[in-house]
Design a protein around this motif. Sequence first.
Motif, PDB file in Angstrom:
ATOM      1  N   LYS A  21       0.844  -1.198   0.000  1.00 25.13           N
ATOM      2  CA  LYS A  21       0.000   0.000   0.000  1.00 25.13           C
ATOM      3  C   LYS A  21       0.877   1.245   0.000  1.00 25.13           C
ATOM      4  N   VAL A  22       0.668   2.103  -0.981  1.00 31.62           N
ATOM      5  CA  VAL A  22       1.463   3.344  -1.070  1.00 31.62           C
ATOM      6  C   VAL A  22       0.521   4.531  -1.309  1.00 31.62           C
ATOM      7  N   ASP A  23      -0.576   4.552  -0.555  1.00 37.38           N
ATOM      8  CA  ASP A  23      -1.573   5.577  -0.845  1.00 37.38           C
ATOM      9  C   ASP A  23      -1.249   6.937  -0.239  1.00 37.38           C
ATOM     10  N   ILE A  26       1.348   7.840  -3.718  1.00 36.38           N
ATOM     11  CA  ILE A  26       1.078   7.501  -5.129  1.00 36.38           C
ATOM     12  C   ILE A  26      -0.410   7.274  -5.406  1.00 36.38           C
ATOM     13  N   ASN A  27      -1.052   6.384  -4.646  1.00 33.74           N
ATOM     14  CA  ASN A  27      -2.369   5.902  -5.047  1.00 33.74           C
ATOM     15  C   ASN A  27      -3.571   6.695  -4.537  1.00 33.74           C
ATOM     16  N   HIS A  28      -3.330   7.651  -3.637  1.00 34.45           N
ATOM     17  CA  HIS A  28      -4.471   8.458  -3.172  1.00 34.45           C
ATOM     18  C   HIS A  28      -3.975   9.895  -3.002  1.00 34.45           C
ATOM     19  N   GLU A  58      -5.744   5.566 -16.508  1.00 34.42           N
ATOM     20  CA  GLU A  58      -6.240   6.195 -15.290  1.00 34.42           C
ATOM     21  C   GLU A  58      -6.330   5.163 -14.163  1.00 34.42           C
ATOM     22  N   SER A  59      -6.222   5.566 -12.892  1.00 40.97           N
ATOM     23  CA  SER A  59      -6.006   6.922 -12.464  1.00 40.97           C
ATOM     24  C   SER A  59      -4.579   7.167 -11.940  1.00 40.97           C
ATOM     25  N   SER A  60      -3.983   6.179 -11.284  1.00 38.15           N
ATOM     26  CA  SER A  60      -2.717   6.469 -10.596  1.00 38.15           C
ATOM     27  C   SER A  60      -1.514   6.615 -11.527  1.00 38.15           C
ATOM     28  N   GLY A  61      -1.655   6.227 -12.778  1.00 33.98           N
ATOM     29  CA  GLY A  61      -0.560   6.425 -13.723  1.00 33.98           C
ATOM     30  C   GLY A  61      -0.420   7.884 -14.155  1.00 33.98           C
ATOM     31  N   ARG A  80      -8.772   5.434 -20.751  1.00 31.25           N
ATOM     32  CA  ARG A  80      -9.886   5.421 -19.793  1.00 31.25           C
ATOM     33  C   ARG A  80     -10.386   4.003 -19.542  1.00 31.25           C
ATOM     34  N   LYS A  81     -10.762   3.779 -18.273  1.00 27.66           N
ATOM     35  CA  LYS A  81     -11.345   2.482 -17.922  1.00 27.66           C
ATOM     36  C   LYS A  81     -12.872   2.557 -17.887  1.00 27.66           C
ATOM     37  N   ARG A  82     -13.357   3.811 -17.758  1.00 31.23           N
ATOM     38  CA  ARG A  82     -14.817   3.981 -17.719  1.00 31.23           C
ATOM     39  C   ARG A  82     -15.261   4.688 -18.989  1.00 31.23           C
ATOM     40  N   TYR A  97      -7.488  -7.713 -18.299  1.00 29.29           N
ATOM     41  CA  TYR A  97      -7.927  -8.519 -17.157  1.00 29.29           C
ATOM     42  C   TYR A  97      -7.035  -8.243 -15.956  1.00 29.29           C
ATOM     43  N   SER A  98      -7.634  -7.982 -14.820  1.00 26.80           N
ATOM     44  CA  SER A  98      -6.867  -7.774 -13.597  1.00 26.80           C
ATOM     45  C   SER A  98      -6.927  -9.027 -12.733  1.00 26.80           C
ATOM     46  N   PHE A  99      -5.747  -9.652 -12.534  1.00 29.73           N
ATOM     47  CA  PHE A  99      -5.685 -10.829 -11.659  1.00 29.73           C
ATOM     48  C   PHE A  99      -5.976 -10.416 -10.224  1.00 29.73           C
ATOM     49  N   THR A 100      -5.516  -9.203  -9.851  1.00 30.22           N
ATOM     50  CA  THR A 100      -5.703  -8.711  -8.484  1.00 30.22           C
ATOM     51  C   THR A 100      -7.188  -8.523  -8.186  1.00 30.22           C
ATOM     52  N   LYS A 101      -7.876  -7.891  -9.142  1.00 25.77           N
ATOM     53  CA  LYS A 101      -9.290  -7.572  -8.901  1.00 25.77           C
ATOM     54  C   LYS A 101     -10.243  -8.611  -9.491  1.00 25.77           C
ATOM     55  N   PHE A 126       2.238   0.768 -11.083  1.00 24.50           N
ATOM     56  CA  PHE A 126       2.624  -0.578 -10.642  1.00 24.50           C
ATOM     57  C   PHE A 126       2.753  -1.520 -11.830  1.00 24.50           C
ATOM     58  N   LEU A 127       3.715  -2.430 -11.741  1.00 22.36           N
ATOM     59  CA  LEU A 127       3.754  -3.572 -12.660  1.00 22.36           C
ATOM     60  C   LEU A 127       3.590  -4.815 -11.805  1.00 22.36           C
ATOM     61  N   ALA A 128       2.465  -5.491 -11.984  1.00 25.71           N
ATOM     62  CA  ALA A 128       2.186  -6.707 -11.218  1.00 25.71           C
ATOM     63  C   ALA A 128       2.190  -7.887 -12.193  1.00 25.71           C
ATOM     64  N   ASN A 129       1.036  -8.139 -12.790  1.00 28.14           N
ATOM     65  CA  ASN A 129       0.962  -9.237 -13.770  1.00 28.14           C
ATOM     66  C   ASN A 129       1.112  -8.761 -15.213  1.00 28.14           C
ATOM     67  N   GLY A 130       1.279  -7.473 -15.381  1.00 26.99           N
ATOM     68  CA  GLY A 130       1.625  -6.922 -16.695  1.00 26.99           C
ATOM     69  C   GLY A 130       0.464  -6.695 -17.641  1.00 26.99           C
ATOM     70  N   GLN A 131      -0.757  -6.976 -17.170  1.00 21.55           N
ATOM     71  CA  GLN A 131      -1.887  -6.931 -18.113  1.00 21.55           C
ATOM     72  C   GLN A 131      -2.220  -5.510 -18.560  1.00 21.55           C
ATOM     73  N   ALA A 132      -2.086  -4.543 -17.653  1.00 18.90           N
ATOM     74  CA  ALA A 132      -2.363  -3.143 -18.037  1.00 18.90           C
ATOM     75  C   ALA A 132      -1.343  -2.681 -19.081  1.00 18.90           C
ATOM     76  N   ALA A 133      -0.066  -2.962 -18.819  1.00 17.95           N
ATOM     77  CA  ALA A 133       0.976  -2.536 -19.761  1.00 17.95           C
ATOM     78  C   ALA A 133       0.805  -3.231 -21.115  1.00 17.95           C
TER      79      ALA A 133
HETATM   80  P1  G4P Z   1      -1.306  -5.720 -13.915  1.00 18.22           P
HETATM   81  O1  G4P Z   1      -1.929  -4.650 -14.729  1.00 18.22           O
HETATM   82  O2  G4P Z   1       0.196  -5.557 -13.793  1.00 18.22           O
HETATM   83  O3  G4P Z   1      -1.686  -7.101 -14.413  1.00 18.22           O
HETATM   84  O4  G4P Z   1      -1.814  -5.550 -12.441  1.00 18.22           O
HETATM   85  P2  G4P Z   1      -3.161  -5.970 -11.717  1.00 18.22           P
HETATM   86  O5  G4P Z   1      -4.237  -6.182 -12.718  1.00 18.22           O
HETATM   87  O6  G4P Z   1      -2.802  -7.059 -10.800  1.00 18.22           O
HETATM   88  O7  G4P Z   1      -3.456  -4.623 -10.939  1.00 18.22           O
HETATM   89  C1  G4P Z   1      -4.737  -4.059 -10.861  1.00 18.22           C
HETATM   90  C2  G4P Z   1      -4.691  -2.764 -10.106  1.00 18.22           C
HETATM   91  O8  G4P Z   1      -4.060  -2.973  -8.849  1.00 18.22           O
HETATM   92  C3  G4P Z   1      -3.926  -1.641 -10.770  1.00 18.22           C
HETATM   93  O9  G4P Z   1      -4.433  -0.425 -10.312  1.00 18.22           O
HETATM   94  C4  G4P Z   1      -2.528  -1.826 -10.153  1.00 18.22           C
HETATM   95  O10 G4P Z   1      -1.772  -0.635 -10.229  1.00 18.22           O
HETATM   96  C5  G4P Z   1      -2.879  -2.170  -8.757  1.00 18.22           C
HETATM   97  N1  G4P Z   1      -1.890  -2.928  -8.016  1.00 18.22           N
HETATM   98  C6  G4P Z   1      -1.393  -4.157  -8.308  1.00 18.22           C
HETATM   99  N2  G4P Z   1      -0.574  -4.564  -7.321  1.00 18.22           N
HETATM  100  C7  G4P Z   1      -0.550  -3.560  -6.401  1.00 18.22           C
HETATM  101  C8  G4P Z   1       0.113  -3.396  -5.173  1.00 18.22           C
HETATM  102  O11 G4P Z   1       0.881  -4.234  -4.665  1.00 18.22           O
HETATM  103  N3  G4P Z   1      -0.120  -2.226  -4.510  1.00 18.22           N
HETATM  104  C9  G4P Z   1      -0.954  -1.252  -4.999  1.00 18.22           C
HETATM  105  N4  G4P Z   1      -1.084  -0.143  -4.271  1.00 18.22           N
HETATM  106  N5  G4P Z   1      -1.593  -1.394  -6.166  1.00 18.22           N
HETATM  107  C10 G4P Z   1      -1.387  -2.528  -6.862  1.00 18.22           C
HETATM  108  P3  G4P Z   1      -5.807   0.178 -10.764  1.00 18.22           P
HETATM  109  O12 G4P Z   1      -6.955  -0.673 -10.406  1.00 18.22           O
HETATM  110  O13 G4P Z   1      -5.692   0.500 -12.216  1.00 18.22           O
HETATM  111  O14 G4P Z   1      -5.891   1.446  -9.849  1.00 18.22           O
HETATM  112  P4  G4P Z   1      -5.717   2.982 -10.111  1.00 18.22           P
HETATM  113  O15 G4P Z   1      -4.618   3.176 -11.121  1.00 18.22           O
HETATM  114  O16 G4P Z   1      -7.033   3.459 -10.611  1.00 18.22           O
HETATM  115  O17 G4P Z   1      -5.314   3.535  -8.789  1.00 18.22           O
END
Ligand code: G4P
Length: 190
Positions: A21-23, A26-28, A58-61, A80-82, A97-101, A126-133
């Motif tokens: 969490k880095v709100d 960065i995130n908030h 959007e939004s935190s990028g 845009r996501k919406r 697709y977001s693996f996290t969400k 953030f770069l997590a699973n790379g799907q956004a990039a």
């Molecule tokens: P991916 O794009 O790399 O596959 O990532 P993933 O779907 O897993 O991430 C979905 C959202 O969660 C993204 O933000 C991403 O930035 C955020 N995220 C992933 N891992 C972390 C983490 O460890 N910490 C935090 N703080 N965020 C993480 P988003 O839904 O697009 O949010 P926002 O940009 O609107 O704030």
Amino acid sequence: MELLKKKIQQEGKVLSETVLKVDSFINHQMDPVLMKEIGKEFARCFKEAGITKVLTIESSGIGPALMTALELEVPMVFARKRKSLTLTEGLITTKVYSFTKQETNDVTISSHFIEKGERILIIDDFLANGQAALGLIDIVKQAGAEPVGVGIVIEKSFQDGRQLILETGIQLESLARVASLADGTVTFVD
Ligand code: G4P
């Protein structure tokens, strides 16, 4: 980037073995002084790449992307996501697709703002699973432009994103690379 790593150590909160969490910066709430330095660092990494535009989602990028675009003196576009009331014509869309969400979003830009032949730098927080990039890379290619680089503020190097981006052959620069979030502690690569 030492300033960023220090900030993560001081203010980042490890929520689980996979989520940081880095709100507070960065995130908030956003730290503009840190964002300015992040912009300078990305601009330094990609200054020879002939970038014509910065693209984020959007939004935190938006914060780091705008500061990078300011340094490079090029425009910044955010996908845009919406659905937008005014963004209705000439759309380029990809599914992310977001693996996290565990949800899929349609991610959209107007084709007016990325033109054939442009050289695009993709920035995200953030770069997590790379799907956004990967989604943004797809959008750039659909527009007939070239994805020249990917700049990431915080890379979770223990997830799949890094490998997937490297496999595309596109230059990847991550300013902080997190090796592990085990035991409630942030450990960086190197
Ligand atoms: P991916 O794009 O790399 O596959 O990532 P993933 O779907 O897993 O991430 C979905 C959202 O969660 C993204 O933000 C991403 O930035 C955020 N995220 C992933 N891992 C972390 C983490 O460890 N910490 C935090 N703080 N965020 C993480 P988003 O839904 O697009 O949010 P926002 O940009 O609107 O704030």
